[in-house]
Design a protein around this motif. Structure first.
Motif, PDB file in Angstrom:
ATOM      1  N   TYR A   1       0.726  -1.326  -0.103  1.00 14.54           N
ATOM      2  CA  TYR A   1      -0.194  -0.050   0.027  1.00 14.54           C
ATOM      3  C   TYR A   1       0.942   1.288  -0.199  1.00 14.54           C
ATOM      4  N   PRO A   2       0.602   2.263  -0.900  1.00 14.82           N
ATOM      5  CA  PRO A   2       1.345   3.415  -0.719  1.00 14.82           C
ATOM      6  C   PRO A   2       1.076   4.333   0.346  1.00 14.82           C
ATOM      7  N   ILE A   3       1.744   5.149   1.067  1.00 15.58           N
ATOM      8  CA  ILE A   3       1.417   5.919   1.913  1.00 15.58           C
ATOM      9  C   ILE A   3       1.967   7.341   1.511  1.00 15.58           C
ATOM     10  N   PRO A   4       1.189   8.381   1.808  1.00 19.06           N
ATOM     11  CA  PRO A   4       1.499   9.672   1.613  1.00 19.06           C
ATOM     12  C   PRO A   4       2.579  10.356   2.684  1.00 19.06           C
ATOM     13  N   VAL A   5       3.604  10.535   2.263  1.00 14.33           N
ATOM     14  CA  VAL A   5       4.588  11.276   3.257  1.00 14.33           C
ATOM     15  C   VAL A   5       4.635  12.899   3.036  1.00 14.33           C
ATOM     16  N   ALA A   6       5.546  13.145   2.195  1.00 16.44           N
ATOM     17  CA  ALA A   6       5.505  14.729   1.754  1.00 16.44           C
ATOM     18  C   ALA A   6       5.835  14.611   0.326  1.00 16.44           C
ATOM     19  N   PRO A   7       5.709  15.985  -0.223  1.00 18.12           N
ATOM     20  CA  PRO A   7       6.650  16.011  -1.756  1.00 18.12           C
ATOM     21  C   PRO A   7       7.839  15.697  -1.688  1.00 18.12           C
ATOM     22  N   GLY A   8       8.223  14.906  -2.625  1.00 14.47           N
ATOM     23  CA  GLY A   8       9.737  14.514  -2.516  1.00 14.47           C
ATOM     24  C   GLY A   8       9.910  13.388  -1.768  1.00 14.47           C
ATOM     25  N   PHE A   9       8.972  12.729  -1.326  1.00 12.70           N
ATOM     26  CA  PHE A   9       9.200  11.382  -0.577  1.00 12.70           C
ATOM     27  C   PHE A   9       8.263  10.274  -1.301  1.00 12.70           C
ATOM     28  N   ALA A  10       8.999   9.000  -1.113  1.00 11.65           N
ATOM     29  CA  ALA A  10       7.984   7.882  -1.566  1.00 11.65           C
ATOM     30  C   ALA A  10       7.860   6.863  -0.221  1.00 11.65           C
ATOM     31  N   GLY A  11       6.799   6.215  -0.148  1.00  6.66           N
ATOM     32  CA  GLY A  11       6.644   5.335   1.056  1.00  6.66           C
ATOM     33  C   GLY A  11       5.623   4.134   0.609  1.00  6.66           C
ATOM     34  N   SER A  12       5.820   3.015   1.430  1.00 12.88           N
ATOM     35  CA  SER A  12       4.965   1.846   1.150  1.00 12.88           C
ATOM     36  C   SER A  12       4.831   1.187   2.662  1.00 12.88           C
ATOM     37  N   VAL A  13       3.806   0.519   2.913  1.00 12.54           N
ATOM     38  CA  VAL A  13       3.466  -0.371   3.751  1.00 12.54           C
ATOM     39  C   VAL A  13       3.383  -1.822   3.260  1.00 12.54           C
ATOM     40  N   VAL A  14       3.644  -2.717   3.621  1.00 16.90           N
ATOM     41  CA  VAL A  14       3.518  -4.007   3.331  1.00 16.90           C
ATOM     42  C   VAL A  14       2.944  -4.828   4.488  1.00 16.90           C
ATOM     43  N   ALA A  15       1.864  -5.686   4.191  1.00 15.71           N
ATOM     44  CA  ALA A  15       1.343  -6.666   5.054  1.00 15.71           C
ATOM     45  C   ALA A  15       1.341  -7.991   4.706  1.00 15.71           C
ATOM     46  N   LEU A  16       1.782  -9.005   5.426  1.00 12.05           N
ATOM     47  CA  LEU A  16       2.169 -10.404   5.209  1.00 12.05           C
ATOM     48  C   LEU A  16       0.593 -11.101   5.358  1.00 12.05           C
ATOM     49  N   HIS A  17       0.369 -12.058   4.599  1.00 16.50           N
ATOM     50  CA  HIS A  17      -0.839 -12.799   4.793  1.00 16.50           C
ATOM     51  C   HIS A  17      -0.784 -13.399   6.570  1.00 16.50           C
ATOM     52  N   PRO A  18      -2.072 -13.300   7.083  1.00 13.31           N
ATOM     53  CA  PRO A  18      -2.261 -13.872   8.486  1.00 13.31           C
ATOM     54  C   PRO A  18      -1.678 -14.979   8.832  1.00 13.31           C
ATOM     55  N   SER A  19      -1.505 -16.009   7.731  1.00 11.99           N
ATOM     56  CA  SER A  19      -1.012 -17.486   7.856  1.00 11.99           C
ATOM     57  C   SER A  19       0.576 -17.254   7.914  1.00 11.99           C
ATOM     58  N   TYR A  20       1.074 -16.120   7.762  1.00 11.85           N
ATOM     59  CA  TYR A  20       2.751 -16.076   8.039  1.00 11.85           C
ATOM     60  C   TYR A  20       3.215 -16.486   9.488  1.00 11.85           C
ATOM     61  N   LEU A  21       4.105 -17.524   9.662  1.00 10.45           N
ATOM     62  CA  LEU A  21       4.370 -17.894  10.766  1.00 10.45           C
ATOM     63  C   LEU A  21       5.249 -16.632  11.557  1.00 10.45           C
ATOM     64  N   SER A  22       5.215 -16.627  12.815  1.00 11.00           N
ATOM     65  CA  SER A  22       5.893 -15.763  13.552  1.00 11.00           C
ATOM     66  C   SER A  22       7.173 -16.426  13.772  1.00 11.00           C
ATOM     67  N   VAL A  23       8.218 -15.580  14.130  1.00 15.27           N
ATOM     68  CA  VAL A  23       9.682 -16.094  14.190  1.00 15.27           C
ATOM     69  C   VAL A  23       9.980 -15.915  15.427  1.00 15.27           C
ATOM     70  N   PRO A  24      11.226 -16.898  15.989  1.00 12.09           N
ATOM     71  CA  PRO A  24      11.727 -16.873  17.277  1.00 12.09           C
ATOM     72  C   PRO A  24      12.127 -15.265  17.617  1.00 12.09           C
ATOM     73  N   HIS A  25      12.388 -14.945  19.011  1.00 12.51           N
ATOM     74  CA  HIS A  25      12.822 -13.302  19.143  1.00 12.51           C
ATOM     75  C   HIS A  25      13.132 -13.753  20.689  1.00 12.51           C
ATOM     76  N   ARG A  26      14.229 -12.635  21.034  1.00 10.37           N
ATOM     77  CA  ARG A  26      14.883 -12.643  22.359  1.00 10.37           C
ATOM     78  C   ARG A  26      14.167 -11.195  22.905  1.00 10.37           C
ATOM     79  N   LEU A  27      13.788 -11.462  24.291  1.00  7.88           N
ATOM     80  CA  LEU A  27      13.288 -10.290  24.785  1.00  7.88           C
ATOM     81  C   LEU A  27      14.536  -9.420  25.411  1.00  7.88           C
ATOM     82  N   LEU A  28      14.312  -7.974  25.067  1.00  9.82           N
ATOM     83  CA  LEU A  28      15.175  -7.093  25.433  1.00  9.82           C
ATOM     84  C   LEU A  28      14.781  -6.480  26.715  1.00  9.82           C
ATOM     85  N   GLY A  29      15.431  -6.509  27.784  1.00  9.39           N
ATOM     86  CA  GLY A  29      15.120  -5.974  29.134  1.00  9.39           C
ATOM     87  C   GLY A  29      15.157  -4.403  28.940  1.00  9.39           C
ATOM     88  N   SER A  30      14.271  -3.902  29.671  1.00 10.64           N
ATOM     89  CA  SER A  30      13.948  -2.319  29.644  1.00 10.64           C
ATOM     90  C   SER A  30      15.115  -1.627  29.997  1.00 10.64           C
TER      91      SER A  30
END
Length: 244
Positions: free
Chosen positions: A213-242
């Motif tokens: 999906y294109p998104i409006p940013v400002a004149p002279g800019f380009a922008g895109s948002v991409v969404a993956l299908h809900p079936s896309y599996l999550s990946v492992p991650h590690r927790l960053l302590g605060s």
């Protein structure tokens, strides 16, 4: 109707809120200009209220002015938006990191799915995408025609992408097409957590496995948002302590 004040207004201005529906799910997007007139001192009350000690220390260590305000504005926007959505104190949000370095919000109590988010910044602008039960990626770029566009295309673009780009060879629209492809590829790689190594992958499955999906940013800019299908599996991650 006037927009109600937001904590991120301390460091941002000209905030836009485009909303996207993808695969039947909503994606919220924030696009804003970073205020160049504010020096984000770690002792600013709004930063002390929203950023944990670890992020405040990282902010203190950044010496370059533009990088410091960029970091502070991004962290403030992420934590203020997610805290409001989840009704959680912003400093208590638990943000993890996937193996490729992609930030990720830790799931809530009982393993309930967390909101997915992604952040991008370029040329004094910032964009954040957030969705529930969708992996999302966002990329914004200031259009710079002095960059070696053809050389970068040879390195990162597929044959099909080259063919599309070459239809605009020598035309003013060449850079526009180049940045549309680039922001799509980067947002797609960020949604997958693939990082720079994912930039050379072909963009197969548009409309079924992912959507752009294109998104409006400002004149002279380009922008895109991409969404993956809900079936896309999550990946492992590690927790960053605060306090990391």
């Amino acid at each position: 109707m006037a927009r109600r004040p937001h904590p991120a207004d301390a460091l941002l201005r000209s905030v836009r809120r485009p909303r996207i529906t993808s695969f039947g799910r909503r994606i919220d997007v924030w696009v804003a200009a970073i205020r160049p007139d504010v020096d984000p001192d770690p002792d600013m009350p709004v930063l002390r209220a929203f950023l944990p000690e670890g992020e405040l220390r990282r902010l203190s260590a950044i010496r370059h002015d533009a990088a410091r305000v960029e970091y502070a504005a991004g962290r403030l926007l992420v934590r203020s938006v997610l805290a409001e959505r989840l009704r959680t104190p912003p400093t208590r949000l638990r943000i993890g990191e996937e193996p490729g370095g992609r930030p990720r919000l830790e799931p809530g109590p009982g393993g309930s799915p967390a909101d997915d988010f992604n952040l991008s910044h370029s040329g004094g602008r910032l964009a954040l995408s957030v969705s529930r039960n969708l992996r999302v990626g966002v990329d914004i770029e200031r259009v710079d025609r002095t960059r070696p566009l053809e050389a970068l295309a040879r390195r990162y673009y597929t044959a099909d992408e080259h063919a599309l780009l070459n239809t605009y060879a020598g035309a003013d629209a060449y850079a526009e097409c180049w940045y549309r492809i680039w922001t799509t590829k980067e947002a797609h790689a960020k949604a997958r957590g693939a990082g720079v190594r994912g930039m050379t992958d072909p963009l197969d499955g548009h409309g079924t496995r992912w959507r752009r999906y294109p998104i409006p940013v400002a004149p002279g800019f380009a922008g895109s948002v991409v969404a993956l299908h809900p079936s896309y599996l999550s990946v492992p991650h590690r927790l960053l302590g605060s306090d990391d």
